[in-house]
Design an enzyme around this catalytic site. Structure first.
Site, PDB file in Angstrom:
ATOM      1  CE  LYS A 117     -44.783 -31.083  18.716  1.00  0.00           C
ATOM      2  NZ  LYS A 117     -45.176 -30.321  19.886  1.00  0.00           N
ATOM      3  CD  GLU A 175     -43.814 -34.654  25.041  1.00  0.00           C
ATOM      4  OE1 GLU A 175     -42.745 -35.067  24.555  1.00  0.00           O
ATOM      5  OE2 GLU A 175     -44.133 -33.448  25.045  1.00  0.00           O
ATOM      6  CB  CYS A 432     -31.736   2.317  19.519  1.00  0.00           C
ATOM      7  SG  CYS A 432     -33.499   1.962  19.648  1.00  0.00           S
TER       8      CYS A 432
HETATM    9  S1  IVH Z   1     -39.663 -36.690  18.166  1.00  0.00           S
HETATM   10  C1  IVH Z   1     -35.728 -34.551  17.178  1.00  0.00           C
HETATM   11  N1  IVH Z   1     -42.043 -37.642  18.586  1.00  0.00           N
HETATM   12  O1  IVH Z   1     -42.468 -32.431  20.468  1.00  0.00           O
HETATM   13  C2  IVH Z   1     -37.002 -35.299  17.378  1.00  0.00           C
HETATM   14  N2  IVH Z   1     -41.499 -35.573  19.610  1.00  0.00           N
HETATM   15  O2  IVH Z   1     -41.157 -30.011  19.055  1.00  0.00           O
HETATM   16  C3  IVH Z   1     -37.912 -34.654  18.338  1.00  0.00           C
HETATM   17  N3  IVH Z   1     -43.257 -34.610  21.009  1.00  0.00           N
HETATM   18  O3  IVH Z   1     -39.548 -31.883  22.310  1.00  0.00           O
HETATM   19  C4  IVH Z   1     -38.746 -35.532  19.112  1.00  0.00           C
HETATM   20  N4  IVH Z   1     -44.716 -36.227  20.684  1.00  0.00           N
HETATM   21  O4  IVH Z   1     -41.525 -32.954  23.499  1.00  0.00           O
HETATM   22  C5  IVH Z   1     -41.199 -36.632  18.840  1.00  0.00           C
HETATM   23  N5  IVH Z   1     -44.084 -38.639  18.868  1.00  0.00           N
HETATM   24  C6  IVH Z   1     -43.261 -37.631  19.123  1.00  0.00           C
HETATM   25  C7  IVH Z   1     -43.616 -36.539  19.960  1.00  0.00           C
HETATM   26  C8  IVH Z   1     -42.696 -35.517  20.172  1.00  0.00           C
HETATM   27  C9  IVH Z   1     -44.479 -35.073  21.308  1.00  0.00           C
HETATM   28  C10 IVH Z   1     -42.695 -33.344  21.507  1.00  0.00           C
HETATM   29  C11 IVH Z   1     -41.368 -33.462  22.208  1.00  0.00           C
HETATM   30  C12 IVH Z   1     -40.410 -32.591  21.469  1.00  0.00           C
HETATM   31  C13 IVH Z   1     -41.340 -31.679  20.756  1.00  0.00           C
HETATM   32  C14 IVH Z   1     -40.674 -31.212  19.481  1.00  0.00           C
END
Ligand code: IVH
Length: 670
Positions: A117, A175, A432
């Site tokens: 990630k 990304e 409040c």
């Molecule tokens: S899949 C609905 N794959 O993580 C599926 N996301 O919290 C979502 N990200 O907004 C995306 N590496 O910016 C996916 N190999 C990867 C990823 C990835 C980084 C980021 C992306 C996304 C966030 C999700």
């Protein structure tokens, strides 16, 4: 041809090119085909090559396209760009997998596609007929900003794909990030590589974007016209063959134990990588299973982010503040001596709730260990009691609301037979102050009315200036006064006016979510909206205090109904919704109008075969049907699984309700 004639011809072509360029990139409304556009570009470049005296900064040979307009044009993603839920340990992963099995109602064998990630920002690239047509930021997940020109400056992003197996139309997602070594060169200007990537990508001038080396790694798709690929791992290979960069570390793994083993190794390895990684993403590899699993309101059921353990540091607590949230929760926050944790300066850390302070015996003056992981709010891990001064005193948690002085309570949970760890102000309405401000912040937030230009800080300021005290005040702002404020001018006031005006058109579902009722999130707001259908009906339910009727909605239980009762026991909440009805243009629920189960209601009894209740429910909803949780005269069909409740069948028979088997339902759908 005379030199002047050539120049003239060149300029006409240029003007024409720039017109279409603008229509294409800035307005997203091309009026000529892509190939005509390319021909025009080629004619200009040919002329320049032939006649060396021809030159223009507007030429396609020098400029990389049209500069995006000041505020970027918006683009509705064909498939929303959602986020991922997080896992921190084995337990979270087991839970994640268990939910998948439950949803599919079977312990199906499947594998995971495992991907690093990368800590950057996501972008979506729409290719049409093999050419990059739009590059869009994530935005609020539904609507992003068109940043095509900026994305085009990234070398990893192919502008054209020649492969014959490339889909006619596809949203490719990945990304955008900056490598650690490149970040070092510009680190004075940004807090971390992620901010650097994000700031650079949203530059108004693509030439500015070009100066900083950004990278793009592709990892998933949104909308795709005809897809023959069956596995995520296969899709990643296809991406590579089409010319995208994919992560070299991607892997397919079977079991949770192996995932954990890989995660442990990777946690060390990540420091040797060229870019920041904040965890691993695990995706169900089978795309057919992915599509069956679908999404909850903000994340897929088929993927999870397994985070790496966080950075931490020691610092001293200067004070403990009590913040009052939208739902009245009193949250203690430690004000600490500012400290750099993993590149970010931290001066606040959450202490979660009263019980947490008690359990860890956290005191003002203590030296504490603070942890920060990704975007999660930093929190206090432990107190270093060896360093505690004898002068510190036990923290005494207030029992009156620090904002309005009302009594506070800890709720008793009948199911767990425990008192809630969170103490809450008992005020439900706008009496409040802190609750009121937080409610207004929620009202304008992204998933609610989503008013651009009216952020949380502006709400605080307008509140202090008595410009906004209740949500309706947003629609009768004193713009003359705002224009005089520091940092505001005609232009920004006009923009604010426009976005407020735009926000008046709202779906009932969004409105219900916006008013900020505890336990009524996006999903529940949708259920209620589907049930009442329009705002007048909702107000009728409120006036008659008839919330019990929502108990028949599958998914709404006593917790939600009690919360609604308590929320609307406060007159100011009732007045607000009545006022909002007059001001807003509230769209009634636009149910999936064309589904074959339209206007039909269903209920299940017994265990279904090969799918869970949740999946069956979502299948019915996809076809415009509604599921109910009780047998009543409003029910059209009772669907019987294995070992059904006899009482329900008898009730249904008495009321003349049609009884279907799972097979009958399948036929109905087909
Ligand atoms: S899949 C609905 N794959 O993580 C599926 N996301 O919290 C979502 N990200 O907004 C995306 N590496 O910016 C996916 N190999 C990867 C990823 C990835 C980084 C980021 C992306 C996304 C966030 C999700």
């Amino acid at each position: 041809m005379l030199k002047s004639g050539i120049k003239k011809k060149y300029q006409i072509k240029l003007a024409e090119f720039n017109k279409h360029n603008k229509l294409y990139y800035n307005k997203s409304k091309p009026i000529i085909s892509d190939s005509e556009f390319d021909d025009l570009k080629k004619e200009i470049i040919d002329l320049e090559n032939k006649y060396k005296f021809l030159k223009s900064k507007n030429s396609p040979s020098t400029s990389i396209g049209y500069k995006p307009s000041k505020s970027f044009e918006k683009y509705k993603h064909k498939t929303p760009m959602l986020s991922l839920s997080n896992a921190f340990d084995k337990n979270d992963l087991l839970n994640f997998e268990k939910k998948i099995y439950n949803y599919l109602n079977k312990n199906i064998n499947f594998e995971y596609s495992v991907e690093p990630k990368i800590d950057g920002i996501s972008a979506s690239l729409t290719y049409k007929n093999n050419k990059l047509a739009y590059g869009v930021s994530r935005g609020d997940g539904n609507v992003g900003e068109i940043i095509t020109e900026n994305l085009k400056t990234i070398r990893d992003i192919p502008l054209e794909i020649k492969n014959t197996d490339f889909p006619d139309e596809i949203e490719i997602r990945g990304e955008v990030f900056i490598k650690k070594k490149d970040f070092l060169k510009i680190k004075e200007n940004f807090a971390n590589p992620r901010n650097a990537a994000s700031g650079t990508l949203r530059q108004k001038d693509p030439n500015e974007t070009k100066k900083i080396p950004l990278n793009f790694i592709a990892y998933t798709f949104g909308f795709v016209k005809q897809n023959n690929i069956k596995y995520q791992s296969e899709f990643l290979k296809a991406l590579k063959s089409w010319g995208f960069q994919v992560n070299k570390e991607n892997k397919v793994i079977k079991t949770i134990n192996e995932l954990i083993e890989f995660h442990t190794k990777f946690e060390d390895k990540r420091f040797d990588l060229e870019y920041d990684v904040d965890g691993l993403v695990y995706k169900v590899n089978d795309l057919n299973l992915q599509s069956r699993l679908g999404f909850t309101s903000n994340s897929p059921r088929w993927a999870i982010a397994h985070k790496f353990s966080a950075d931490s540091a020691y610092t001293k607590i200067i004070n403990i503040d009590i913040q009052v949230g939208r739902t009245g929760a009193l949250t203690p926050v430690a004000k600490v001596e500012p400290i750099n944790i993993g590149g970010v300066i931290v001066s606040n850390a959450t202490l979660h709730n009263e019980d947490e302070i008690e359990r860890k015996d956290i005191r003002v003056g203590d030296v504490v260990k603070i942890e920060r992981a990704g975007d999660v709010i930093p929190h206090v891990i432990e107190v270093d009691k060896n360093l505690r001064s004898s002068k510190t005193k036990k923290f005494s948690f207030p029992i009156k609301c620090p904002s309005c002085g009302s009594n506070t309570t800890k709720e008793y949970n009948k199911t767990t037979k425990k008192y809630d760890a969170v103490r809450r102000c008992t005020n439900e309405g706008y009496e409040c102050e802190r609750i009121a401000v937080e409610k207004i912040k929620h009202f304008i937030s992204k998933d609610a009315l989503n008013i651009d230009g009216l952020g949380k800080k502006v709400v605080e300021k307008f509140w202090d200036l008595n410009l906004i005290k209740e949500p309706q005040d947003i629609f009768r702002l004193n713009y003359k006064k705002i224009e005089q404020l520091e940092g505001w001018g005609k232009l920004s006031v006009n923009n604010l006016k426009l976005s407020i005006e735009k926000s008046k058109k709202v779906t009932l579902q969004r409105l219900i979510y916006s008013i900020g009722i505890r336990h009524i999130g996006i999903e529940n707001a949708k259920l209620i909206s589907d049930n009442v259908k329009n705002i007048s009906n909702l107000i009728e339910v409120i006036k008659q205090n008839n919330f019990d009727k929502f108990l028949s909605i599958d998914g709404i239980g006593e917790t939600q109904v009690n919360s609604l009762k308590s929320f609307f026991s406060n007159q100011s909440n009732i007045n607000i919704i009545i006022d909002l009805k007059k001001i807003l243009d509230i769209e009634s629920q636009s149910l999936n109008k064309n589904g074959i189960l339209r206007n039909k209601t269903f209920m299940f009894t017994g265990k279904l075969e090969g799918m869970s209740r949740a999946e069956a429910k979502s299948l019915i909803e996809k076809n415009a049907g509604v599921t109910l949780s009780g047998v009543s005269k409003n029910l059209n069909y009772l669907i019987i699984g294995d070992k059904p409740t006899k009482k329900k069948i008898d009730q249904a028979k008495k009321l003349g309700i049609r009884i279907l088997s799972q097979k009958d339902l399948k036929e109905l759908l087909n």
